[in-house]
Design a protein around this motif. Structure first.
Motif, PDB file in Angstrom:
ATOM      1  N   ARG A  52     -14.882  11.991  32.872  1.00 32.72           N
ATOM      2  CA  ARG A  52     -14.622  10.993  33.919  1.00 32.72           C
ATOM      3  C   ARG A  52     -15.232  11.422  35.254  1.00 32.72           C
ATOM      4  O   ARG A  52     -15.773  10.610  36.000  1.00 32.72           O
ATOM      5  CB  ARG A  52     -13.113  10.777  34.074  1.00 32.72           C
ATOM      6  N   TYR A  55     -19.730  12.714  34.154  1.00 35.43           N
ATOM      7  CA  TYR A  55     -20.727  11.995  33.353  1.00 35.43           C
ATOM      8  C   TYR A  55     -21.600  11.129  34.253  1.00 35.43           C
ATOM      9  O   TYR A  55     -21.142  10.641  35.293  1.00 35.43           O
ATOM     10  CB  TYR A  55     -20.025  11.144  32.297  1.00 35.43           C
ATOM     11  N   PHE A  56     -22.863  10.936  33.855  1.00 33.99           N
ATOM     12  CA  PHE A  56     -23.813  10.265  34.751  1.00 33.99           C
ATOM     13  C   PHE A  56     -23.552   8.768  34.888  1.00 33.99           C
ATOM     14  O   PHE A  56     -24.135   8.108  35.737  1.00 33.99           O
ATOM     15  CB  PHE A  56     -25.250  10.526  34.284  1.00 33.99           C
ATOM     16  N   LYS A  57     -22.645   8.218  34.065  1.00 38.86           N
ATOM     17  CA  LYS A  57     -22.229   6.832  34.215  1.00 38.86           C
ATOM     18  C   LYS A  57     -20.707   6.768  34.187  1.00 38.86           C
ATOM     19  O   LYS A  57     -20.063   7.598  33.545  1.00 38.86           O
ATOM     20  CB  LYS A  57     -22.800   5.961  33.095  1.00 38.86           C
ATOM     21  N   PRO A  58     -20.117   5.781  34.873  1.00 44.42           N
ATOM     22  CA  PRO A  58     -18.655   5.656  34.829  1.00 44.42           C
ATOM     23  C   PRO A  58     -18.181   5.358  33.407  1.00 44.42           C
ATOM     24  O   PRO A  58     -18.803   4.582  32.682  1.00 44.42           O
ATOM     25  CB  PRO A  58     -18.373   4.470  35.759  1.00 44.42           C
ATOM     26  N   VAL A  59     -17.079   5.974  33.017  1.00 43.13           N
ATOM     27  CA  VAL A  59     -16.519   5.779  31.678  1.00 43.13           C
ATOM     28  C   VAL A  59     -15.050   5.398  31.821  1.00 43.13           C
ATOM     29  O   VAL A  59     -14.287   6.089  32.501  1.00 43.13           O
ATOM     30  CB  VAL A  59     -16.643   7.057  30.817  1.00 43.13           C
ATOM     31  N   LYS A  60     -14.651   4.305  31.182  1.00 47.67           N
ATOM     32  CA  LYS A  60     -13.259   3.874  31.236  1.00 47.67           C
ATOM     33  C   LYS A  60     -12.372   4.842  30.455  1.00 47.67           C
ATOM     34  O   LYS A  60     -12.767   5.374  29.416  1.00 47.67           O
ATOM     35  CB  LYS A  60     -13.112   2.473  30.641  1.00 47.67           C
TER      36      LYS A  60
END
Length: 396
Positions: A52, A55-60
């Protein structure tokens, strides 16, 4: 480090992505730092928090939670050869619960879960499925364009359910030739007949033929009524057809077996870490006994295997058909406080002779296979012939 880009971490150390020992030392340093930051948390929580944050992108969080539990279940299935445990996320759980709510309709199929989707075990008469030309043995690989590969059987089945008259598209692989086709049809309210019986001939004798479809609540009562009705019409033998019967409630299997077994005879036993060992005996008051043949196939599973094995183990029936599914375990749906549920294997069951059917099934005494390309039911014809021979021997 070998020309690799330098990445500054906010924890105050530098991590490179070069190859070899330097990169390995960098990974070790990162793991050590994470362990220090999360020393009071478990491994799954640590990993989820790092993803969370980093990581290089947001993750739910819901994505991480589902992935974590799915990973645990996959490992259990692989390590313990368990085909039946599943995680149901909140959406899948709602689909699963709607399956038994009585508020939805379907297309008129009974199915068995396989790796690629759902194999058609039987097609109910006068239903959308029959009208669309779906055949026993066909494989459903997608519903409304969504693949069923790897989807829990309960969820895959629930996707076929829906309000009456709503459209649905199924992708089918033919059980006879392997051809793939898409068909569109509309759902309808379908009443699944539990026990359907008629008088047939085995040689020169009148016999009862009963197709027993499922072990739902009260099923044993319908079976009893059907058998008694056919007895009044002069039946002297019985073919009990359990083909395509995927099982149901354990207590209904015991009560159904009690229509044949004497009081106190063992029907099945179970073993569970949480519930211990338990024997299930027949409750008594069996119906009039006749020479009996039980007809099975690969889609005969679970409670249906319990009934068939009980009759075989107590020498009350000859088994005809093909090897059954081989369930051997039972599951419990356990709701999770965070949402969703585990459909978890919690125990094993054993036949009256103490045999586990897991991954083995019941081997028939007489092998008989129906050819779906012909209008005749070759397996039933063989079962009636076996019953005629059995009656001739017993009447000598």
């Amino acid at each position: 480090m070998n020309g690799a880009p330098q990445v500054q971490r906010r924890r105050g150390f530098i991590m490179g992505f070069g190859a070899g020992a330097v990169a390995a030392l960098g990974v070790a340093a990162l793991i050590a730092a994470i362990a220090g930051d999360f020393s009071g948390s478990n491994l799954t929580s640590q990993a989820s928090q790092v993803i969370r944050d980093e990581y290089f992108k947001p993750v739910k969080s819901s994505v991480l939670n589902d992935a974590s539990v799915n990973g645990i279940i996959r490992e259990l299935r692989k390590r313990y050869d368990d085909r039946f445990s599943h995680y149901l996320n909140p959406h899948q759980l709602r689909q699963f619960e709607s399956l038994t709510s009585g508020r939805f309709s379907g297309v008129g199929l009974t199915v068995t879960g396989v790796k690629r989707g759902l194999r058609v075990a039987s097609v109910l008469p006068r239903t959308p499925a029959q009208g669309a030309g779906i055949k026993e043995g066909d494989l459903i690989t997608a519903v409304d364009g969504r693949s069923l590969a790897g989807v829990p059987t309960e969820v895959a089945t629930a996707r076929i359910k829906g309000p009456p008259w709503t459209p649905i598209e199924l992708r089918l692989v033919s059980g006879s030739g392997g051809a793939t086709r898409n068909i569109r049809l509309k759902r309808a309210s379908v009443a699944v007949p539990v026990a359907v019986g008629e008088i047939k001939r085995a040689g020169t004798s009148k016999v009862a033929y009963v197709s027993y479809a499922t072990f739902s609540q009260g099923a044993h009562g319908e079976l009893s009524s059907t058998l008694e009705r056919l007895d009044r019409h002069g039946a002297q033998g019985l073919v009990l057809d359990l083909r395509g019967n995927g099982g149901g409630l354990l207590n209904e299997a015991v009560l159904s077996a009690s229509l044949f077994l004497a009081k106190g005879q063992l029907v099945v036993s179970t073993d569970s870490r949480t519930m211990g060992h338990r024997d299930y005996d027949a409750i008594g008051n069996p119906l009039s006994q006749h020479p009996t043949v039980v007809l099975i196939n690969h889609d005969t599973a679970s409670a249906a295997e319990i009934l068939a094995s009980a009759l075989e183990d107590h020498h009350l029936a000859t088994i005809v058909g093909t090897r059954s599914f081989g369930k051997g375990t039972f599951q419990e749906v356990i709701h999770l406080a965070a949402g969703g549920a585990l459909d978890l294997t919690v125990g094993q069951y054993f036949t009256a002779n103490g045999i586990s059917l897991a991954n083995k099934g019941i081997k028939p005494d007489v092998r008989a296979v129906d050819d779906p390309k012909t209008p005749q039911d070759e397996a039933l014809r063989r079962a009636l012939a076996v019953l005629a021979e059995k009656m001739a021997v017993e009447n000598r």
